[in-house]
Design an enzyme around this catalytic site. Structure first.
Site, PDB file in Angstrom:
ATOM      1  N   LYS A 162       0.590   3.969  -0.731  1.00 48.95           N
ATOM      2  CA  LYS A 162       1.244   2.842  -1.412  1.00 48.95           C
ATOM      3  C   LYS A 162       0.264   2.209  -2.397  1.00 48.95           C
ATOM      4  O   LYS A 162       0.616   1.920  -3.545  1.00 48.95           O
ATOM      5  CB  LYS A 162       1.653   1.800  -0.368  1.00 48.95           C
ATOM      6  CG  LYS A 162       1.944   0.429  -0.935  1.00 48.95           C
ATOM      7  CD  LYS A 162       2.337  -0.575   0.119  1.00 48.95           C
ATOM      8  CE  LYS A 162       1.174  -1.300   0.709  1.00 48.95           C
ATOM      9  NZ  LYS A 162       0.687  -2.474  -0.041  1.00 48.95           N
ATOM     10  N   ASN A 163      -0.992   2.008  -1.949  1.00 52.17           N
ATOM     11  CA  ASN A 163      -1.946   1.274  -2.788  1.00 52.17           C
ATOM     12  C   ASN A 163      -2.537   2.112  -3.906  1.00 52.17           C
ATOM     13  O   ASN A 163      -3.338   1.619  -4.691  1.00 52.17           O
ATOM     14  CB  ASN A 163      -3.049   0.666  -1.910  1.00 52.17           C
ATOM     15  CG  ASN A 163      -2.497  -0.465  -1.055  1.00 52.17           C
ATOM     16  OD1 ASN A 163      -1.372  -0.920  -1.249  1.00 52.17           O
ATOM     17  ND2 ASN A 163      -3.277  -0.888  -0.075  1.00 52.17           N
ATOM     18  N   ARG A 173       2.449  -9.269  -4.753  1.00 49.44           N
ATOM     19  CA  ARG A 173       1.354  -9.717  -5.600  1.00 49.44           C
ATOM     20  C   ARG A 173       0.663  -8.572  -6.310  1.00 49.44           C
ATOM     21  O   ARG A 173       0.005  -8.751  -7.304  1.00 49.44           O
ATOM     22  CB  ARG A 173       0.361 -10.534  -4.814  1.00 49.44           C
ATOM     23  CG  ARG A 173      -0.378  -9.805  -3.730  1.00 49.44           C
ATOM     24  CD  ARG A 173      -1.130 -10.787  -2.925  1.00 49.44           C
ATOM     25  NE  ARG A 173      -0.166 -11.695  -2.314  1.00 49.44           N
ATOM     26  CZ  ARG A 173       0.249 -12.848  -2.816  1.00 49.44           C
ATOM     27  NH1 ARG A 173      -0.227 -13.279  -3.895  1.00 49.44           N
ATOM     28  NH2 ARG A 173       1.137 -13.564  -2.225  1.00 49.44           N
ATOM     29  N   CYS A 197      -0.953 -16.365   0.171  1.00 46.49           N
ATOM     30  CA  CYS A 197      -0.074 -15.698   1.138  1.00 46.49           C
ATOM     31  C   CYS A 197      -0.753 -15.790   2.502  1.00 46.49           C
ATOM     32  O   CYS A 197      -1.832 -16.321   2.663  1.00 46.49           O
ATOM     33  CB  CYS A 197       0.174 -14.254   0.740  1.00 46.49           C
ATOM     34  SG  CYS A 197      -1.251 -13.228   1.020  1.00 46.49           S
ATOM     35  N   ARG A 255      -5.347 -15.665  -2.743  1.00 50.16           N
ATOM     36  CA  ARG A 255      -5.458 -14.399  -3.487  1.00 50.16           C
ATOM     37  C   ARG A 255      -5.850 -14.697  -4.932  1.00 50.16           C
ATOM     38  O   ARG A 255      -5.041 -14.693  -5.832  1.00 50.16           O
ATOM     39  CB  ARG A 255      -4.130 -13.643  -3.428  1.00 50.16           C
ATOM     40  CG  ARG A 255      -3.654 -13.352  -2.025  1.00 50.16           C
ATOM     41  CD  ARG A 255      -4.591 -12.447  -1.228  1.00 50.16           C
ATOM     42  NE  ARG A 255      -4.627 -11.089  -1.710  1.00 50.16           N
ATOM     43  CZ  ARG A 255      -3.749 -10.142  -1.379  1.00 50.16           C
ATOM     44  NH1 ARG A 255      -2.751 -10.460  -0.606  1.00 50.16           N
ATOM     45  NH2 ARG A 255      -3.856  -8.924  -1.854  1.00 50.16           N
ATOM     46  N   ASP A 279      -7.329  -3.518   5.993  1.00 52.19           N
ATOM     47  CA  ASP A 279      -5.915  -3.203   6.248  1.00 52.19           C
ATOM     48  C   ASP A 279      -5.710  -2.506   7.588  1.00 52.19           C
ATOM     49  O   ASP A 279      -4.572  -2.234   7.966  1.00 52.19           O
ATOM     50  CB  ASP A 279      -5.351  -2.316   5.127  1.00 52.19           C
ATOM     51  CG  ASP A 279      -5.323  -3.062   3.816  1.00 52.19           C
ATOM     52  OD1 ASP A 279      -5.192  -2.401   2.767  1.00 52.19           O
ATOM     53  OD2 ASP A 279      -5.457  -4.297   3.831  1.00 52.19           O
ATOM     54  N   ARG A 306       7.660  -2.863   3.601  1.00 53.56           N
ATOM     55  CA  ARG A 306       7.008  -2.867   2.287  1.00 53.56           C
ATOM     56  C   ARG A 306       6.034  -1.714   2.156  1.00 53.56           C
ATOM     57  O   ARG A 306       5.776  -1.244   1.069  1.00 53.56           O
ATOM     58  CB  ARG A 306       6.239  -4.179   2.082  1.00 53.56           C
ATOM     59  CG  ARG A 306       7.119  -5.395   1.937  1.00 53.56           C
ATOM     60  CD  ARG A 306       6.286  -6.565   1.531  1.00 53.56           C
ATOM     61  NE  ARG A 306       5.409  -6.165   0.453  1.00 53.56           N
ATOM     62  CZ  ARG A 306       4.161  -6.620   0.315  1.00 53.56           C
ATOM     63  NH1 ARG A 306       3.691  -7.484   1.167  1.00 53.56           N
ATOM     64  NH2 ARG A 306       3.398  -6.208  -0.676  1.00 53.56           N
TER      65      ARG A 306
HETATM   66  C1  EPZ Z   1      -5.954  -4.469  -2.419  1.00 57.82           C
HETATM   67  O1  EPZ Z   1      -5.593  -5.797  -2.706  1.00 57.82           O
HETATM   68  C2  EPZ Z   1      -4.881  -3.928  -1.482  1.00 57.82           C
HETATM   69  N1  EPZ Z   1      -3.571  -3.992  -2.120  1.00 57.82           N
HETATM   70  C3  EPZ Z   1      -4.852  -4.734  -0.192  1.00 57.82           C
HETATM   71  O2  EPZ Z   1      -3.907  -4.093   0.667  1.00 57.82           O
HETATM   72  C4  EPZ Z   1      -6.227  -4.672   0.452  1.00 57.82           C
HETATM   73  O3  EPZ Z   1      -6.222  -5.469   1.615  1.00 57.82           O
HETATM   74  C5  EPZ Z   1      -7.275  -5.183  -0.538  1.00 57.82           C
HETATM   75  O4  EPZ Z   1      -7.213  -4.412  -1.757  1.00 57.82           O
HETATM   76  C6  EPZ Z   1      -8.683  -5.064   0.019  1.00 57.82           C
HETATM   77  O5  EPZ Z   1      -8.960  -3.723   0.321  1.00 57.82           O
HETATM   78  C7  EPZ Z   1      -3.258  -3.076  -3.066  1.00 57.82           C
HETATM   79  O6  EPZ Z   1      -4.045  -2.217  -3.414  1.00 57.82           O
HETATM   80  C8  EPZ Z   1      -1.865  -3.157  -3.633  1.00 57.82           C
HETATM   81  P1  EPZ Z   1      -9.123  -7.352  -3.600  1.00 57.82           P
HETATM   82  P2  EPZ Z   1      -6.415  -6.621  -3.858  1.00 57.82           P
HETATM   83  O7  EPZ Z   1      -9.006  -7.872  -4.996  1.00 57.82           O
HETATM   84  O8  EPZ Z   1      -6.882  -5.701  -4.900  1.00 57.82           O
HETATM   85  C9  EPZ Z   1     -11.326 -11.510  -3.336  1.00 57.82           C
HETATM   86  C10 EPZ Z   1      -2.088  -3.935   2.117  1.00 57.82           C
HETATM   87  O9  EPZ Z   1      -1.987  -4.332   3.281  1.00 57.82           O
HETATM   88  N2  EPZ Z   1     -11.027 -11.626  -4.774  1.00 57.82           N
HETATM   89  O10 EPZ Z   1      -9.886  -6.094  -3.369  1.00 57.82           O
HETATM   90  O11 EPZ Z   1      -5.553  -7.768  -4.237  1.00 57.82           O
HETATM   91  C11 EPZ Z   1     -10.069 -11.548  -2.480  1.00 57.82           C
HETATM   92  O12 EPZ Z   1      -9.678 -12.891  -2.197  1.00 57.82           O
HETATM   93  C12 EPZ Z   1      -2.730  -4.831   1.083  1.00 57.82           C
HETATM   94  O13 EPZ Z   1      -1.714  -2.814   1.698  1.00 57.82           O
HETATM   95  C13 EPZ Z   1     -11.636 -12.637  -5.509  1.00 57.82           C
HETATM   96  O14 EPZ Z   1     -12.414 -13.434  -4.986  1.00 57.82           O
HETATM   97  O15 EPZ Z   1      -7.653  -7.145  -3.019  1.00 57.82           O
HETATM   98  C14 EPZ Z   1     -10.520 -10.822  -1.244  1.00 57.82           C
HETATM   99  O16 EPZ Z   1     -11.219 -11.717  -0.420  1.00 57.82           O
HETATM  100  C15 EPZ Z   1      -3.041  -6.209   1.615  1.00 57.82           C
HETATM  101  N3  EPZ Z   1     -11.342 -12.734  -6.838  1.00 57.82           N
HETATM  102  C16 EPZ Z   1     -11.471  -9.754  -1.782  1.00 57.82           C
HETATM  103  O17 EPZ Z   1     -11.868 -10.225  -3.077  1.00 57.82           O
HETATM  104  C17 EPZ Z   1     -10.493 -11.859  -7.472  1.00 57.82           C
HETATM  105  O18 EPZ Z   1     -10.279 -11.985  -8.696  1.00 57.82           O
HETATM  106  C18 EPZ Z   1     -10.858  -8.367  -1.930  1.00 57.82           C
HETATM  107  O19 EPZ Z   1      -9.674  -8.528  -2.667  1.00 57.82           O
HETATM  108  C19 EPZ Z   1      -9.897 -10.840  -6.701  1.00 57.82           C
HETATM  109  C20 EPZ Z   1     -10.180 -10.731  -5.351  1.00 57.82           C
END
Ligand code: EPZ
Length: 434
Positions: A22-23, A93, A117, A122, A308, A400
């Site tokens: 999915k991701n 998102r 969320c 996020r 995850d 989802r």
């Molecule tokens: C991706 O989300 C995945 N979703 C998430 O999977 C997964 O949990 C996450 O990566 C971490 O591996 C998809 O790929 C669609 P991040 P993403 O930006 O990219 C912080 C699932 O269950 N951050 O890597 O949105 C953030 O708050 C979902 O399939 C900032 O601080 O996650 C988090 O603490 C849930 N500033 C960390 O970084 C930013 O601009 C990692 O977030 C962006 C993120």
């Protein structure tokens, strides 16, 4: 709304075929905004997020759909629209990953902010930092992230944040850089396999991306990109979910169609917990022990233990013979499943970004509620081993990211039925999805 009724006492046995990631498919679908002509994305799972993103892309002039065999065909037919509306982005998102392609190809974007969320705040500050470095500064207006940029230019940018790298922030910056003038270097890039898979698709479109999957990614901008054909990688999180289910039900399950090298950290945890894991290139067999051993788990960016899989591992560790500490380094608030597991008799204590799991609990069935995709999976797994029946509500979260999860678990010996618990959809929380 739909709920799953899970009968306890299952010992999963057999073979299950993992679906496409999915991701991986989501950012790859967004990348079709960059190209001319049709793209064909093979191996897409039949999950709600894919259908939601198809609606977002349709509103952005990208027409197509998903065939029954999992092939998504998309083609830009109207390069005018630049608005990704709240009503759609609110549902998922990950829609934020249209931001980079829109700015690169259409030079304008108005994308609804995902909002917070249940798994935590996020932010998108790192997405905005990467795009600003490329010459696309953005503002926040009325809940939307807004950008208006002429041609983008190459840049060097560090995308690491307080919780490590950002997967979709790396994706957005990488996609935007493919059409920028000059060379872009992303340092502190996310190393997740899904980022490397996106880069593979971009290169098939004619982009010049090197180093994806490592912390240093180099993109040489090109004039234009064309549609391409690509098969997405297997879903390592879905694979891990089935593997944990085997380990905690004293089962014997072979998960087929996986990239074993994406599962190193999970295999290590399962072996430490006493499961017997044997691997080939494309399959992992997990035999669960009679008694699980406690294991400390800390989630980290890839190749560490994926956040995850944290909830699913916690369900398993509730059964282990001793104390485990589960530390969440990516989303420190990603513990909504703790209270639900406690309703089932788990002995858990939250201590800041960690949960102390006092294992050895005899879980008993209860009515519980899924709060996000992976918490839902955790509660289904807990139901498999609990005494009696567990009713998992609001499983639209599960739908989802997991395709027909109950059918595939039942094929392994589980006894799960789906029905409507009568809760009206209007009661569905207004909170964003993860
Ligand atoms: C991706 O989300 C995945 N979703 C998430 O999977 C997964 O949990 C996450 O990566 C971490 O591996 C998809 O790929 C669609 P991040 P993403 O930006 O990219 C912080 C699932 O269950 N951050 O890597 O949105 C953030 O708050 C979902 O399939 C900032 O601080 O996650 C988090 O603490 C849930 N500033 C960390 O970084 C930013 O601009 C990692 O977030 C962006 C993120």
């Amino acid at each position: 709304m739909d709920r799953l009724i899970v009968k306890g006492g299952a010992r999963l046995k057999g073979t299950v075929q993992v679906k496409g990631a999915k991701n991986s498919v989501l950012p790859i679908m967004a990348a079709t905004l960059l190209g001319e002509g049709q793209s064909v994305i093979q191996g897409s799972p039949d999950v709600r997020d894919v259908h939601t993103l198809l609606k977002v892309l349709d509103a952005l002039g990208v027409r197509g759909g998903r065939d029954a065999d999992g092939t998504v065909r998309l083609e830009v037919q109207d390069a005018g629209p630049t608005l990704a509306h709240y009503d759609l982005v609110r549902q998922m998102r990950a829609s934020i990953c249209v931001l980079g392609p829109l700015l690169a190809r259409r030079h304008r974007a108005r994308v609804s902010l995902p909002g917070g969320c249940v798994i935590g705040v996020r932010p998108i500050d790192l997405h905005r930092k990467g795009l600003k470095a490329l010459g696309a500064p953005t503002t926040i207006e009325d809940g939307y992230v807004v950008g208006d940029a002429p041609r983008l230019h190459g840049a060097s940018v560090f995308l690491g944040g307080p919780f490590g790298s950002t997967v979709l922030g790396t994706a957005n910056t990488m996609m935007a850089a493919t059409l920028a003038d000059g060379v872009t270097i992303i340092e502190g890039a996310a190393c997740e396999p899904e980022v490397a898979d996106l880069a593979a698709f971009l290169n098939k479109m004619g982009a010049r991306v090197e180093g994806a999957g490592s912390p240093l990614v180099r993109i040489r901008g090109v004039e234009r990109l064309r549609g391409a054909t690509h098969r997405v990688i297997p879903d390592r999180i879905e694979a891990a979910t089935f593997m944990v289910a085997a380990a905690m039900t004293r089962g014997d399950v072979t998960v087929e169609g996986v990239c074993t090298e994406h599962l190193g950290a999970v295999i290590d945890i399962l072996r430490s917990a006493g499961a017997e894991v044997t691997t080939s290139d494309s399959a992992c067999r997990v035999v669960g022990p009679e008694k699980l051993a406690p294991v400390d788990v800390t989630t980290l960016p890839y190749p560490g233990v994926p956040t995850d899989v944290q909830a699913q591992l916690m369900a398993m560790l509730c059964l282990a013979d001793g104390i485990s500490v589960v530390t969440e380094k990516i989303y420190p608030d990603r513990f909504m499943h703790v209270a639900e597991l406690q309703r089932m008799g788990a002995d858990l204590r939250k201590e800041g970004p960690a949960v102390i799991v006092n294992g050895g609990a005899k879980l008993s069935g209860a009515t519980v509620m899924a709060s996000d995709l992976r918490a839902g999976a955790c509660l289904v797994l807990a139901g498999l081993v609990a005494k009696g029946e567990t009713r998992v509500r609001r499983i639209y979260h599960l739908d989802r990211g997991y395709e027909r999860i109950e059918e595939r678990l039942n094929a392994l010996g589980a006894e799960i039925t789906r029905d409507d618990d009568g809760e009206e959809a209007r009661d569905k929380p207004k909170d964003g999805e993860e």
